[in-house]
Design a protein around this motif. Structure first.
Motif, PDB file in Angstrom:
ATOM      1  N   MET A   4       0.957  -1.135   0.089  1.00 45.98           N
ATOM      2  CA  MET A   4      -0.152   0.028  -0.038  1.00 45.98           C
ATOM      3  C   MET A   4       0.867   0.964   0.053  1.00 45.98           C
ATOM      4  N   ARG A   5       0.549   2.259  -1.007  1.00 44.45           N
ATOM      5  CA  ARG A   5       1.629   3.269  -1.385  1.00 44.45           C
ATOM      6  C   ARG A   5       0.826   4.237  -0.017  1.00 44.45           C
ATOM      7  N   VAL A   6       1.922   5.096   0.429  1.00 40.73           N
ATOM      8  CA  VAL A   6       1.494   6.059   1.238  1.00 40.73           C
ATOM      9  C   VAL A   6       2.002   7.476   0.871  1.00 40.73           C
ATOM     10  N   VAL A   7       0.994   8.554   0.977  1.00 40.07           N
ATOM     11  CA  VAL A   7       1.461   9.934   0.423  1.00 40.07           C
ATOM     12  C   VAL A   7       0.984  10.918   1.380  1.00 40.07           C
ATOM     13  N   ALA A   8       1.876  11.730   1.908  1.00 39.73           N
ATOM     14  CA  ALA A   8       1.698  12.860   2.618  1.00 39.73           C
ATOM     15  C   ALA A   8       1.645  14.244   2.126  1.00 39.73           C
ATOM     16  N   ILE A   9       0.717  15.053   2.231  1.00 38.20           N
ATOM     17  CA  ILE A   9       0.547  16.258   1.808  1.00 38.20           C
ATOM     18  C   ILE A   9       0.278  17.246   2.568  1.00 38.20           C
ATOM     19  N   THR A  10       0.861  18.325   2.491  1.00 37.53           N
ATOM     20  CA  THR A  10       0.499  19.552   3.027  1.00 37.53           C
ATOM     21  C   THR A  10      -0.386  20.321   2.446  1.00 37.53           C
ATOM     22  N   GLY A  11      -0.922  21.205   3.451  1.00 36.13           N
ATOM     23  CA  GLY A  11      -1.942  22.415   2.966  1.00 36.13           C
ATOM     24  C   GLY A  11      -3.193  21.873   2.270  1.00 36.13           C
ATOM     25  N   CYS A  12      -3.975  21.013   3.142  1.00 37.25           N
ATOM     26  CA  CYS A  12      -5.111  20.463   2.679  1.00 37.25           C
ATOM     27  C   CYS A  12      -6.484  21.131   2.999  1.00 37.25           C
ATOM     28  N   ASP A  13      -6.311  22.178   3.495  1.00 36.87           N
ATOM     29  CA  ASP A  13      -7.319  22.745   4.031  1.00 36.87           C
ATOM     30  C   ASP A  13      -8.637  23.291   3.128  1.00 36.87           C
ATOM     31  N   SER A  14      -8.329  23.501   1.859  1.00 39.35           N
ATOM     32  CA  SER A  14      -9.307  23.972   0.833  1.00 39.35           C
ATOM     33  C   SER A  14      -8.490  23.961  -0.444  1.00 39.35           C
ATOM     34  N   GLY A  15      -9.360  24.158  -1.377  1.00 40.20           N
ATOM     35  CA  GLY A  15      -8.704  24.356  -2.876  1.00 40.20           C
ATOM     36  C   GLY A  15      -7.800  23.155  -3.472  1.00 40.20           C
ATOM     37  N   LEU A  16      -6.605  23.615  -4.010  1.00 36.81           N
ATOM     38  CA  LEU A  16      -5.844  22.494  -4.787  1.00 36.81           C
ATOM     39  C   LEU A  16      -5.635  21.470  -3.557  1.00 36.81           C
ATOM     40  N   GLY A  17      -5.111  21.902  -2.444  1.00 33.67           N
ATOM     41  CA  GLY A  17      -4.741  21.001  -1.354  1.00 33.67           C
ATOM     42  C   GLY A  17      -5.705  19.967  -1.021  1.00 33.67           C
ATOM     43  N   TRP A  18      -7.158  20.282  -0.801  1.00 33.01           N
ATOM     44  CA  TRP A  18      -7.992  19.314  -0.540  1.00 33.01           C
ATOM     45  C   TRP A  18      -8.345  18.550  -1.599  1.00 33.01           C
ATOM     46  N   ALA A  19      -8.286  19.031  -2.831  1.00 31.59           N
ATOM     47  CA  ALA A  19      -8.984  18.354  -4.041  1.00 31.59           C
ATOM     48  C   ALA A  19      -7.679  17.151  -4.269  1.00 31.59           C
ATOM     49  N   VAL A  88       3.975  15.546  -0.871  1.00 33.02           N
ATOM     50  CA  VAL A  88       3.611  16.521  -1.914  1.00 33.02           C
ATOM     51  C   VAL A  88       3.448  17.827  -1.195  1.00 33.02           C
ATOM     52  N   ASN A  89       4.361  18.774  -1.358  1.00 32.62           N
ATOM     53  CA  ASN A  89       4.458  20.196  -0.775  1.00 32.62           C
ATOM     54  C   ASN A  89       3.608  21.050  -1.516  1.00 32.62           C
ATOM     55  N   ASN A  90       2.511  21.168  -0.858  1.00 33.32           N
ATOM     56  CA  ASN A  90       1.194  21.977  -1.567  1.00 33.32           C
ATOM     57  C   ASN A  90       1.138  23.303  -0.496  1.00 33.32           C
ATOM     58  N   ALA A  91       1.255  23.243   0.590  1.00 28.99           N
ATOM     59  CA  ALA A  91       1.152  24.513   1.369  1.00 28.99           C
ATOM     60  C   ALA A  91       1.637  25.657   0.493  1.00 28.99           C
ATOM     61  N   GLY A  92       0.867  26.830   0.734  1.00 25.72           N
ATOM     62  CA  GLY A  92       1.273  27.910  -0.103  1.00 25.72           C
ATOM     63  C   GLY A  92       0.299  29.080   0.369  1.00 25.72           C
ATOM     64  N   VAL A  93       1.015  30.467   0.268  1.00 26.16           N
ATOM     65  CA  VAL A  93       0.325  31.726   0.468  1.00 26.16           C
ATOM     66  C   VAL A  93       0.696  32.509  -0.867  1.00 26.16           C
ATOM     67  N   MET A  94      -0.449  33.487  -0.927  1.00 24.64           N
ATOM     68  CA  MET A  94       0.176  34.613  -1.863  1.00 24.64           C
ATOM     69  C   MET A  94      -0.735  36.097  -1.598  1.00 24.64           C
ATOM     70  N   ILE A  95       0.145  36.872  -1.541  1.00 27.66           N
ATOM     71  CA  ILE A  95      -0.111  38.437  -1.385  1.00 27.66           C
ATOM     72  C   ILE A  95      -0.018  39.188  -2.762  1.00 27.66           C
ATOM     73  N   ILE A  96      -1.051  39.809  -3.155  1.00 30.01           N
ATOM     74  CA  ILE A  96      -0.887  40.514  -4.298  1.00 30.01           C
ATOM     75  C   ILE A  96      -0.585  41.923  -4.047  1.00 30.01           C
ATOM     76  N   GLY A  97       0.441  42.628  -4.622  1.00 33.28           N
ATOM     77  CA  GLY A  97       0.685  44.146  -4.583  1.00 33.28           C
ATOM     78  C   GLY A  97       2.183  44.395  -4.602  1.00 33.28           C
ATOM     79  N   ASP A  98       2.515  45.692  -5.205  1.00 35.46           N
ATOM     80  CA  ASP A  98       3.816  45.767  -5.466  1.00 35.46           C
ATOM     81  C   ASP A  98       4.571  45.439  -4.263  1.00 35.46           C
ATOM     82  N   TYR A  99       5.877  45.264  -4.425  1.00 32.47           N
ATOM     83  CA  TYR A  99       6.727  44.723  -3.509  1.00 32.47           C
ATOM     84  C   TYR A  99       7.043  45.906  -2.384  1.00 32.47           C
ATOM     85  N   GLU A 100       7.053  47.121  -2.955  1.00 35.37           N
ATOM     86  CA  GLU A 100       7.259  48.596  -1.872  1.00 35.37           C
ATOM     87  C   GLU A 100       6.144  48.303  -0.915  1.00 35.37           C
TER      88      GLU A 100
END
Length: 305
Positions: A4-19, A88-100
């Motif tokens: 039986m193969r075992v897979v560990a996945i991060t960031g599974c609360d919603s979106g791509l991770g949950w899917a 599977v390293n899925n956990a991620g965050v994104m903030i949109i806006g100029d770097y400054e």
């Protein structure tokens, strides 16, 4: 005795991770889903109904990562027919806006989650994955799957920190693939394309816009203030529908992930592109005048001025 193969996945609360956690479990693979929001949520309960194991995980916390790895290790030790197949390293965050505009904490959190989190989780599981690969007598190679982004391939304005973090993920993946080829362990980058409308990744963008504005000095506020408000309002409207944890329905993305997970000898990169992404990102590779590149980027992003 069947393996039986075992897979560990991060960031599974919603979106791509949950899917992808849900799909992995439906494939009959032993799935361990890392949940940033804990294991008492609707998302976690739904995964448990699919026979997935859920476990609290914060990829920025070394102790949390160690406990997550220990849980997976106990599963392997308690079940001799279990074999570690992938992380599977899925956990991620994104903030949109100029770097400054972005605060130090915004930039640091983006790097800590997207890049350092991926590196730390990989470090925790790498010895076990390497041993699994060396002992592998099956047709399918054990692997590390890192969720990357088109922004790592082609940086975009308003995505500087995010682009930097994902470019780092791509570089890490290539290096790991070369280092562990001799062990039979593979490293794979999965670029899923755009799916913001079915994800909570920018759900806090409205508040982040306020935080950006508050930390600027008076000259910056005078110069950038209206643009920050306009962009924040636009992004808030774009995510006003508040997608549920299971909103990701794009079968092309999910099926491409399954290929990355199950192909016997996986490719270095699996990429999903709509015709729009394909058109713009291929144009941006060309040695065009910088002014024209800038015009193309504005057309692609469609952000208000």
């Amino acid at each position: 005795m069947s393996i039986m193969r075992v897979v560990a996945i991060t960031g599974c609360d919603s979106g791509l991770g949950w899917a992808i956690a849900a799909r992995t479990a439906r494939e009959g693979i032993v799935t361990v889903a890392g949940m940033y929001n804990g294991v008492d949520t609707k998302a976690a309960e739904s995964l448990k109904k699919l026979s997935a194991h859920t476990y609290s995980l914060d990829v920025t916390n070394p102790e949390s990562i160690a406990k997550f790895r220990d849980y997976v290790k106990r599963l392997l030790n308690d079940n001799p027919n279990y074999k570690l197949h992938a992380i599977v390293n899925n956990a991620g965050v994104m903030i949109i806006g100029d770097y400054e505009w972005q605060t130090d904490s915004m930039v640091e959190n983006t790097i800590n989650v997207n890049l350092l989190g991926t590196m730390k989780v990989t470090s925790a599981f790498l010895p076990d994955l390497r041993q699994s690969a060396i002992q592998n007598k099956g047709a399918s190679k054990p692997r590390i799957i890192n969720i990357a982004s088109h922004c790592g391939l082609q940086p975009l304005p308003c995505f500087a920190a995010y682009s930097a973090s994902k470019a780092g993920v791509l570089a890490l993946t290539k290096a790991l693939r070369m280092e562990h080829r001799k062990h039979g362990l593979s490293a794979v980058a999965f670029v899923p394309g755009g799916f913001v409308s079915s994800s909570n990744i920018i759900a806090n963008q409205g508040q982040q816009g306020k935080n950006m504005l508050e930390h600027l000095n008076e000259e910056q506020k005078s110069y950038y203030g209206q643009r920050i408000k306009t962009l924040s309002n636009y992004l808030q409207l774009a995510t006003a529908h508040d997608p549920s944890y299971d909103s990701m329905k794009d079968e092309n993305i999910i099926e491409t992930y399954v290929k990355a997970l199950t192909d016997d000898d996986p490719k270095q990169m699996y990429k999903v592109e709509s015709w729009r992404y394909f058109f713009y990102y291929n144009l941006l590779k060309l040695p065009l005048p910088e002014a024209f590149i800038g015009w193309l980027v504005k057309k692609f992003l469609c952000f208000p001025e």
